[in-house]
Design an enzyme around this catalytic site. Structure first.
Site, PDB file in Angstrom:
ATOM      1  N   CYS B 130       0.109  -1.147   3.275  1.00 39.22           N
ATOM      2  CA  CYS B 130      -0.026   0.308   3.134  1.00 39.22           C
ATOM      3  C   CYS B 130       1.128   0.934   2.354  1.00 39.22           C
ATOM      4  O   CYS B 130       1.006   2.049   1.850  1.00 39.22           O
ATOM      5  CB  CYS B 130      -0.198   0.957   4.500  1.00 39.22           C
ATOM      6  SG  CYS B 130       0.939   0.340   5.733  1.00 39.22           S
ATOM      7  N   TYR B 131       2.257   0.239   2.263  1.00 41.59           N
ATOM      8  CA  TYR B 131       3.384   0.722   1.454  1.00 41.59           C
ATOM      9  C   TYR B 131       3.794  -0.425   0.535  1.00 41.59           C
ATOM     10  O   TYR B 131       4.674  -1.211   0.880  1.00 41.59           O
ATOM     11  CB  TYR B 131       4.570   1.102   2.358  1.00 41.59           C
ATOM     12  CG  TYR B 131       4.344   2.320   3.220  1.00 41.59           C
ATOM     13  CD1 TYR B 131       4.399   3.596   2.665  1.00 41.59           C
ATOM     14  CD2 TYR B 131       4.094   2.191   4.582  1.00 41.59           C
ATOM     15  CE1 TYR B 131       4.199   4.710   3.462  1.00 41.59           C
ATOM     16  CE2 TYR B 131       3.892   3.300   5.372  1.00 41.59           C
ATOM     17  CZ  TYR B 131       3.943   4.563   4.804  1.00 41.59           C
ATOM     18  OH  TYR B 131       3.746   5.666   5.588  1.00 41.59           O
TER      19      TYR B 131
END
Ligand code: SF4
Ligand code: SF4
Lengths: 133, 383
Positions: B130-131
């Site tokens: 997600c990052y």
């Protein structure tokens, strides 16, 4: 009057006596505030000289003739007003009481009585004080 | 005769509030008498401007595209906390750059941000689904980022000790440079202007109190760390560090003239900020306590050359300390302050004008701080 000078010497004249010249030839009162000689015989001293203005000028001109470099010292302790937050930490570490607090708690530095010892410089937390010699 | 917060705020809104600083009020009460002054005066403003290491700031940088979950973060080379959410951090005032000789730390980052200067942000993260991003190298200013709150876990120490050095060498401490053989002594309190010396039992100051914080509006958000009440009192005020406050405020409102990053030689980095606290004159007892003078406030002299077990050597009042020297066993010791009294006066004066101009209202605390508290110490494991 009293004035301060930075007298720079090198290996050729480091053994001479500036103070002797000033006392003997001009009847001035010199006072060595600081002296610094490096291993190569070069260095400088901070000299306070008392007497009348004309004699001081003549005396120091004579010192220059002897091969020393003479620089009159003015504002040798420099306070950067914009940085100073007037905490007062420098006041009581000054041996000559050259840093004082006025009635409104502003900090005042007297350049005339300052002997350029540098004690106040590392007492200041914002590097507002600088010794210029 | 008593007043309520609402009555005082009503007068503030109509610009009719009568306000004095904690220094001015002393003469006002002398002239008018306590009864009449308590009727007339609505607010007394206090101020202090000194170093407090227990300071810091929370920031949120905003997300880059693609985003990063920062775990290792530097601001102008100062390591800041990577243990919060993806782009949140906490700058501790005393955090140092890798090269301590630079004399630059977290407090200076806070100072530079408030002064509007660009600050170098370099951050790394593990890279997750997600990052995905693993590092970012950029510059930020206070305007560019989302939130920026100054947060002081401890500030406004009620009173503090006086430091001297009986040893034969100069020592460099958080109480400044102490020359050998008691040539000098240092102290750090705004005395009669200091917030917690004017409301010594925190009758009006508590959680939610609206304050002046470094030129912006702030709040008391908790009791400060190392909060204690079991300190001897003279003339109704403690003679040493006792109560403290935790403070919070929006950095975007702050004025650089009330914020200084400090590099205290031989000790480290600290942050000095100006804090002003208004005291509502709800009754004459509260006003009476605001009339405390430097002559009535005492502090204890201790020897900072001792590593532990520093005992009181003597006690002096702030009028003596401010005179430039004190006497100890027949010997004169020169004194200097470490907190800015001229700065504290500016703080109290500025807060006074905000209130007079109807720009700043008072808030009744939503929680009172403990009436009794003492400190614990840290002991080593018993092996
Ligand atoms: S350099 Fe020495 S004499 Fe001059 S102001 Fe600083 S402490 Fe005083
Ligand atoms: S120590 Fe530095 S900041 Fe403090 S009063 Fe002296 S010059 Fe100003």
């Amino acid at each position: 009057m009293e004035r301060k000078f930075k007298v720079t010497y090198n290996e050729s004249n480091v053994q001479g006596s500036v103070a002797y010249v000033l006392v003997k030839e001009f009847d001035l009162t010199p006072n060595v505030l600081k002296a610094n000689i490096t291993g190569d015989g070069c260095g400088f001293m901070v000299l306070s000289v008392s007497g009348d203005e004309e004699t001081i000028n003549k005396g120091m001109a004579r010192v220059e003739e002897c091969g020393y470099n003479v620089e009159p010292m003015v504002n040798h302790i420099h306070k950067e007003e914009a940085k100073c937050w007037e905490c007062g930490a420098c006041v009581a570490v000054c041996p000559t009481k050259s840093i004082t607090v006025d009635k409104d708690f502003h900090i005042i530095v007297d350049y005339n009585t300052c002997i350029a010892c540098g004690s106040c410089v590392d007492a200041c937390s914002v590097k507002a004080l600088r010794l210029v010699i | 005769m008593s007043k309520t917060y609402e009555e005082i705020n009503e007068k503030i809104r109509s610009k009719k509030a009568v306000v004095y600083t904690a220094e001015e009020i002393i003469d006002v009460v002398k002239k008018k008498g306590i009864e009449k002054a308590a009727e007339e005066v609505d607010v007394v403003t206090t101020g202090t401007f000194g170093a407090m290491c227990s300071s810091g700031a929370f920031l949120n940088f905003g997300h880059a595209s693609p985003p990063i979950r920062m775990t290792d973060i530097r601001l102008n080379d100062v390591p800041v906390d990577g243990g919060l959410a993806a782009v949140d951090t906490f700058i501790g005032a005393t955090s140092l750059t890798e090269d301590p000789k630079k004399g630059y730390g977290g407090a200076h980052v806070i100072e530079d941000l408030i002064a509007g200067k660009p600050v170098h942000l370099h951050a790394w993260g593990p890279g997750t689904d997600c990052y995905v991003r693993k590092d970012i190298d950029t510059h930020i200013t206070l305007d560019d980022i989302n939130e920026a709150y100054l947060y002081n876990p401890r500030n406004c120490y009620q009173n503090y000790g006086i430091a001297t050095n009986t040893s034969g060498r100069t020592i460099y401490t958080y109480m400044g440079k102490l020359l050998p053989r008691m040539k000098n002594a240092t102290y750090s309190s705004a005395g009669q202007l200091s917030p917690l010396l004017n409301d010594p039992h925190l009758e009006t100051i508590g959680m939610g109190t609206h304050i002046f914080l470094a030129g912006g509006e702030g709040y008391v958000c908790w009791q400060g760390t190392q909060f204690k009440t079991n300190v001897e009192e003279v003339n109704g005020v403690p003679i040493g560090g006792a109560r403290t406050l935790a403070l919070i405020g929006d950095m975007k409102q702050m004025d650089p003239k009330f914020v200084h990053g400090l590099d205290i030689t031989g000790y480290g980095i600290s942050l000095a900020i100006g804090v002003g606290i208004p005291i509502p004159i709800l009754n004459k007892d509260i006003l009476q306590r605001c009339c405390i003078t430097d002559e009535q406030i005492y502090a204890q002299l201790t020897d900072y050359s001792l590593n532990t077990g520093r005992k009181e050597m003597a006690r002096y009042n702030y009028a003596q300390l401010r005179s430039g020297s004190i006497e100890y066993e027949g010997k004169k010791i020169r004194t200097s302050s470490l907190s800015s009294l001229s700065g504290a006066r500016k703080v109290a004066g500025e807060l006074k004008s905000w209130i007079e101009n109807g720009e700043f209202e008072l808030i009744k605390p939503v929680l009172q701080f403990p009436k009794k508290a003492k400190l614990k110490t840290l002991t080593e494991d018993w092996l």
